[in-house]
Design a protein around this motif. Sequence first.
Motif, PDB file in Angstrom:
ATOM      1  N   PHE A 176      22.736 -26.459   9.142  1.00  7.82           N
ATOM      2  CA  PHE A 176      22.029 -25.267   9.491  1.00  7.82           C
ATOM      3  C   PHE A 176      22.335 -24.200   8.794  1.00  7.82           C
ATOM      4  O   PHE A 176      23.025 -24.103   7.682  1.00  7.82           O
ATOM      5  N   ASP A 177      21.461 -23.154   8.854  1.00  4.38           N
ATOM      6  CA  ASP A 177      21.770 -21.844   8.178  1.00  4.38           C
ATOM      7  C   ASP A 177      21.697 -20.558   8.977  1.00  4.38           C
ATOM      8  O   ASP A 177      21.322 -20.709  10.099  1.00  4.38           O
ATOM      9  N   ALA A 178      22.259 -19.261   8.463  1.00  2.00           N
ATOM     10  CA  ALA A 178      22.037 -18.228   9.460  1.00  2.00           C
ATOM     11  C   ALA A 178      20.558 -17.391   9.161  1.00  2.00           C
ATOM     12  O   ALA A 178      20.232 -16.473   9.870  1.00  2.00           O
ATOM     13  N   GLY A 179      19.534 -18.300   8.603  1.00  2.00           N
ATOM     14  CA  GLY A 179      18.342 -17.387   8.496  1.00  2.00           C
ATOM     15  C   GLY A 179      18.300 -16.546   7.169  1.00  2.00           C
ATOM     16  O   GLY A 179      19.224 -16.459   6.438  1.00  2.00           O
ATOM     17  N   ASP A 180      17.060 -16.523   6.721  1.00  2.58           N
ATOM     18  CA  ASP A 180      17.047 -15.489   5.429  1.00  2.58           C
ATOM     19  C   ASP A 180      16.471 -14.067   5.848  1.00  2.58           C
ATOM     20  O   ASP A 180      15.221 -13.977   6.392  1.00  2.58           O
ATOM     21  N   PRO A 181      17.197 -13.171   5.738  1.00  9.72           N
ATOM     22  CA  PRO A 181      16.493 -11.734   6.169  1.00  9.72           C
ATOM     23  C   PRO A 181      15.672 -11.116   5.372  1.00  9.72           C
ATOM     24  O   PRO A 181      15.006 -10.313   5.783  1.00  9.72           O
ATOM     25  N   ARG A 182      15.391 -11.815   4.266  1.00 13.88           N
ATOM     26  CA  ARG A 182      14.325 -11.370   3.637  1.00 13.88           C
ATOM     27  C   ARG A 182      13.154 -12.221   3.480  1.00 13.88           C
ATOM     28  O   ARG A 182      11.974 -11.897   2.780  1.00 13.88           O
ATOM     29  N   ALA A 183      12.975 -12.962   4.710  1.00 10.48           N
ATOM     30  CA  ALA A 183      11.831 -13.793   4.550  1.00 10.48           C
ATOM     31  C   ALA A 183      10.647 -13.023   5.113  1.00 10.48           C
ATOM     32  O   ALA A 183      10.886 -12.029   5.910  1.00 10.48           O
ATOM     33  N   GLN A 188      11.683 -17.161  10.202  1.00 10.13           N
ATOM     34  CA  GLN A 188      12.561 -17.653   9.205  1.00 10.13           C
ATOM     35  C   GLN A 188      13.821 -16.733   9.207  1.00 10.13           C
ATOM     36  O   GLN A 188      14.923 -17.280   8.350  1.00 10.13           O
ATOM     37  N   ARG A 189      14.030 -15.611   9.663  1.00 12.24           N
ATOM     38  CA  ARG A 189      14.911 -14.877   9.790  1.00 12.24           C
ATOM     39  C   ARG A 189      16.101 -15.054  10.452  1.00 12.24           C
ATOM     40  O   ARG A 189      17.130 -14.564  10.517  1.00 12.24           O
ATOM     41  N   GLN A 190      15.843 -15.954  11.567  1.00  6.62           N
ATOM     42  CA  GLN A 190      16.639 -16.429  12.539  1.00  6.62           C
ATOM     43  C   GLN A 190      17.626 -17.475  12.125  1.00  6.62           C
ATOM     44  O   GLN A 190      17.033 -18.507  11.162  1.00  6.62           O
ATOM     45  N   SER A 191      18.685 -17.592  12.785  1.00  6.93           N
ATOM     46  CA  SER A 191      19.659 -18.613  12.525  1.00  6.93           C
ATOM     47  C   SER A 191      19.023 -19.991  13.183  1.00  6.93           C
ATOM     48  O   SER A 191      18.305 -19.753  14.185  1.00  6.93           O
ATOM     49  N   CYS A 192      19.283 -21.180  12.574  1.00  5.73           N
ATOM     50  CA  CYS A 192      18.845 -22.559  13.374  1.00  5.73           C
ATOM     51  C   CYS A 192      19.993 -23.209  13.817  1.00  5.73           C
ATOM     52  O   CYS A 192      20.034 -24.292  13.930  1.00  5.73           O
ATOM     53  N   ARG A 193      21.176 -22.648  13.867  1.00  4.86           N
ATOM     54  CA  ARG A 193      22.434 -23.248  14.588  1.00  4.86           C
ATOM     55  C   ARG A 193      22.320 -23.238  15.801  1.00  4.86           C
ATOM     56  O   ARG A 193      22.033 -22.168  16.634  1.00  4.86           O
ATOM     57  N   PRO A 194      22.237 -24.243  16.528  1.00  3.66           N
ATOM     58  CA  PRO A 194      22.316 -24.389  17.900  1.00  3.66           C
ATOM     59  C   PRO A 194      23.581 -24.124  18.616  1.00  3.66           C
ATOM     60  O   PRO A 194      24.842 -24.060  17.711  1.00  3.66           O
ATOM     61  N   ASP A 195      23.555 -23.432  19.682  1.00  4.95           N
ATOM     62  CA  ASP A 195      24.888 -22.788  20.208  1.00  4.95           C
ATOM     63  C   ASP A 195      25.690 -24.030  21.045  1.00  4.95           C
ATOM     64  O   ASP A 195      26.869 -23.838  21.307  1.00  4.95           O
ATOM     65  N   HIS A 245      32.303 -24.359  11.934  1.00  4.78           N
ATOM     66  CA  HIS A 245      31.200 -23.832  12.308  1.00  4.78           C
ATOM     67  C   HIS A 245      30.274 -24.624  13.283  1.00  4.78           C
ATOM     68  O   HIS A 245      29.319 -24.197  13.702  1.00  4.78           O
ATOM     69  N   THR A 246      30.569 -26.027  13.352  1.00 11.75           N
ATOM     70  CA  THR A 246      29.859 -26.890  14.212  1.00 11.75           C
ATOM     71  C   THR A 246      29.980 -26.266  15.600  1.00 11.75           C
ATOM     72  O   THR A 246      31.141 -26.071  16.025  1.00 11.75           O
ATOM     73  N   PRO A 247      28.922 -26.375  16.386  1.00 15.77           N
ATOM     74  CA  PRO A 247      28.813 -25.926  17.799  1.00 15.77           C
ATOM     75  C   PRO A 247      29.452 -26.920  18.759  1.00 15.77           C
ATOM     76  O   PRO A 247      29.744 -27.936  18.229  1.00 15.77           O
ATOM     77  N   PRO A 248      29.978 -26.721  20.159  1.00 20.63           N
ATOM     78  CA  PRO A 248      30.281 -27.786  20.899  1.00 20.63           C
ATOM     79  C   PRO A 248      29.309 -28.735  21.105  1.00 20.63           C
ATOM     80  O   PRO A 248      28.235 -28.479  21.241  1.00 20.63           O
TER      81      PRO A 248
END
Length: 320
Positions: A176-183, A188-195, A245-248
């Motif tokens: 996953f990534d934290a998103g691209d703030p410049r997109a 695409q600026r949002q994170s795709c890491r599930p909680d 950084h892996t979620p539960p």
Amino acid sequence: MYESNYQTLARICAEKSVIRHVSQHRKADGSLDIEGNLKIWNNAIAQFDQIPLWKDGAPNYDGRDPLQPQPSIIFVPAQNGGGRRGTVIVAHGGGFESRTGCEGMHAAKWFCDAGFNAAILTYRLKPYSRHDAMADMQRAIRLLRAEKDALEITDRVAAMGFSAGGMLSANCATHFDAGDPRAGDPVQRQSCRPDAVVLGYGAFAFCGLPGGFFVDPFSDTVRNPFVASKEELIYFAPEVNITVHTPPFFIWQTNSDDPRHSFALGQALTAVGIPFEMHLFPEGVHGLALADGNNDLAMDLPHVARWAELCAEWLREQGI
């Protein structure tokens, strides 16, 4: 918003129109009836107000399979939830070539009734790659966060999957990534890491098992039907991609699927200190979904069915 989707979902589940008994999975010649299976899913999702994952079409989507629509989610609001809640993305199984309807529709309704928003994911199957399927779930996570105000939800997202959908969810939990703030695209600026991640009988530990089921670990020859190369095998094996950084995880399966898959993942999570809950049931087989009789096996196993209640409690503890 999208309240009518719940009414449609309730009707489809009551009709059991996405359930196809295992005795009907194959054609007269013994081959899998993939076309018939996909038509059942397509007929069902056409009745909903869907949200395309990409407004202008998904990257690499080229219509090569006319029975595969553009990837999308069906957002179904929580029932009796009270206030803004998180969302559970529900990914069906089917070996990345078909769609097991009960694992998408029936599971989503159960969790909506339990007070969670649900997003039923239609992701790409073969001949598209597993990277394409993973991109679809990652995009769904980003999209829910980008549209949280319009959907009246929080930005907390859980990825839930069964069988191949469980494998997909595990992959999104480890890549996953934290998103691209410049997109230019705000999604695409949002994170795709599930909680949080829920895995239902996903056969995923192809590196963690001693030798695995499909591959000699010391050979470059891969005989695993779910990957195209040794590099892919390692990339898509969550147990060797765990980080701090892996979620539960919430992991459940029946022992007929070989509990060493879950043991291997649990051991890897423990080594890095990632919280998880695991339930291994001695009875039952692969493909049970809710284990309440509403599955392609027509199996009703009340003890195994308790996984959903346990999972709902766990999801609440994760703030979903």
